[in-house]
Scaffold this motif. Structure first.
Motif, short mmCIF file in Angstrom:
data_model
loop_
_atom_site.label_atom_id
_atom_site.label_comp_id
_atom_site.label_asym_id
_atom_site.label_seq_id
_atom_site.Cartn_x
_atom_site.Cartn_y
_atom_site.Cartn_z
N LEU A 282 0.80 -1.02 0.07
CA LEU A 282 -0.05 -0.07 0.08
C LEU A 282 0.96 1.18 -0.18
O LEU A 282 0.48 2.31 -0.76
N GLU A 283 1.90 1.35 0.92
CA GLU A 283 2.73 2.30 0.92
C GLU A 283 3.58 2.64 -0.45
O GLU A 283 3.66 4.00 -0.97
N GLU A 284 3.76 1.80 -1.06
CA GLU A 284 4.48 1.67 -2.61
C GLU A 284 3.60 2.29 -3.38
O GLU A 284 3.93 3.38 -4.28
N ALA A 285 2.32 1.82 -3.46
CA ALA A 285 1.36 2.34 -4.56
C ALA A 285 0.95 3.87 -4.08
O ALA A 285 0.78 4.81 -5.03
N LYS A 286 0.86 4.30 -2.94
CA LYS A 286 0.59 5.58 -2.56
C LYS A 286 1.69 6.60 -2.77
O LYS A 286 1.33 7.73 -3.12
N GLN A 287 2.83 6.15 -2.81
CA GLN A 287 3.97 7.13 -3.50
C GLN A 287 3.26 7.64 -4.87
O GLN A 287 3.89 8.84 -5.17
N VAL A 288 2.63 6.96 -5.63
CA VAL A 288 2.29 7.50 -6.79
C VAL A 288 0.74 7.86 -7.03
O VAL A 288 0.45 8.86 -7.67
N PHE A 289 0.14 7.21 -6.24
CA PHE A 289 -1.66 7.26 -6.52
C PHE A 289 -1.81 7.36 -4.91
O PHE A 289 -2.23 6.27 -4.21
N PRO A 290 -2.13 8.59 -4.29
CA PRO A 290 -2.44 8.59 -2.83
C PRO A 290 -3.79 7.67 -2.48
O PRO A 290 -3.77 7.37 -1.48
N ASP A 291 -4.69 7.90 -3.45
CA ASP A 291 -6.08 7.43 -3.09
C ASP A 291 -5.91 5.66 -3.45
O ASP A 291 -6.93 5.57 -4.32
N ALA A 292 -5.26 5.15 -2.61
CA ALA A 292 -5.30 3.59 -2.98
C ALA A 292 -5.42 2.97 -1.79
O ALA A 292 -5.33 3.48 -0.59
N ASP A 293 -6.08 1.71 -1.76
CA ASP A 293 -6.53 0.94 -0.51
C ASP A 293 -6.09 -0.40 -0.99
O ASP A 293 -5.81 -0.88 -2.09
#
Length: 305
Positions: A282-293
């Motif tokens: 999740l942290e990796e994805a949020k670096q690029v796309f903050p609204d991730a879950d």
């Protein structure tokens, strides 16, 4: 009208102690759409009090067992419990043959109509439509034929502003106004402009399910601007080569696609059992796309009108 996604399973390849194989239920109004049906799906349906007799359609993305090994059991339970309403099953070539053999050798003659729709996984096509919804396939890049699914609500009627309606309009004329059609006389002169007597329609919602696949940016035009995007994220990006070799994606790649497609929200799933703690994905994805879950079991994602 309800538009809600419930995660039943999110594990890849093999289940773990607290993660089941892939399965989701998309609730639209009073209908359930089951997306993939991994092992244990029946138990998850019972756990979350989802009545399987209300499932109208089942969509199978591909024929790896973690996406459909729960299907034969679910169909059998529906049979044993006396389902009468037709069930539409959408899946890749080979699924009908597999199910026919299972039913044949168990001596099962289903008491309800099972209507199979074979999918072409190589391109995007409309596979289902009713008064409220359309469903299209999304071609994915996996080791065997595989597709995702795009669910889109149709344009909704405009609400009538009763205080602005002129008298003596007929029911057919009111219907035309709700669907953005002016009322004209026999000579073609406009008598009532729909914009004068109706409000803005509620917005149409959308959900894209991107099943097992390598990072595939050419699907961006298909999923662009969807309200909710589910994308597999089997690995962290330090295993990008492993992901490509096994025809999977990383959390970072899923986030890149979500960002490029300008979607509203991203949900990551199909996690490798190597990750006991999903926080790093999740942290990796949020670096690029903050609204991730994360698509963890029991999670619900609702989209408002």
């Amino acid at each position: 009208m309800e538009f809600e996604l419930r995660i039943l399973g999110s594990s890849s390849a093999t289940p773990s102690a607290n993660r089941h194989h892939t399965a989701q239920v998309l609730t639209i109004g009073n209908q359930y759409h089951l997306i993939d049906c991994g092992e244990g799906t029946q138990m998850q349906l019972m756990l979350y009090k989802i009545k399987h007799q209300r499932i109208c359609n089942i969509y199978i993305s591909h024929l790896h067992g973690d996406h459909y090994f729960g299907l034969a059991g679910l169909l059998s339970t529906m049979h044993l419990q006396g389902r009468q309403t037709p069930l539409h099953l959408f899946g890749p070539p080979g699924l009908s043959e597999i199910l026919s053999l299972q039913l044949k050798y168990s001596g099962t003659n289903l008491v309800y109509p099972l209507i199979f729709h074979e999918l072409d996984t190589t391109c995007s096509k409309k596979i289902f439509e009713d008064k409220q919804l359309t469903v299209h396939t999304i071609p994915m890049e996996h080791r065997i034929p595989c597709c995702g699914f795009l669910f889109k609500e149709k344009l909704k009627p405009r609400p009538l502003l009763k205080e602005k309606l002129p008298p003596h309009l007929t029911p057919p004329q009111l219907v035309r106004l709700k669907w953005a059609e002016d009322i004209k006389d026999e000579q073609g002169n406009v008598q009532v402009y729909y914009k004068d007597v109706t409000g803005e329609p509620k917005r149409s919602r959308s959900y894209a399910y991107c099943a097992d696949s390598r990072y595939k940016p050419d699907i961006i035009p298909i999923v662009q601007h969807v309200d909710l995007l589910y994308h597999e994220a089997t690995f962290l990006d330090d295993m990008r080569e492993r992901a490509s070799y096994t025809f999977h994606s990383t959390a970072l790649q899923a986030a890149k696609l979500a960002s490029q497609a300008k979607v509203n929200k991203l949900v990551l799933g199909h996690f490798s059992v190597r990750y006991k703690d999903l926080t790093p994905l999740l942290e990796e994805a949020k670096q690029v796309f903050p609204d991730a879950d994360l698509a963890v079991e029991g999670s619900v994602f609702s989209i408002e009108e």
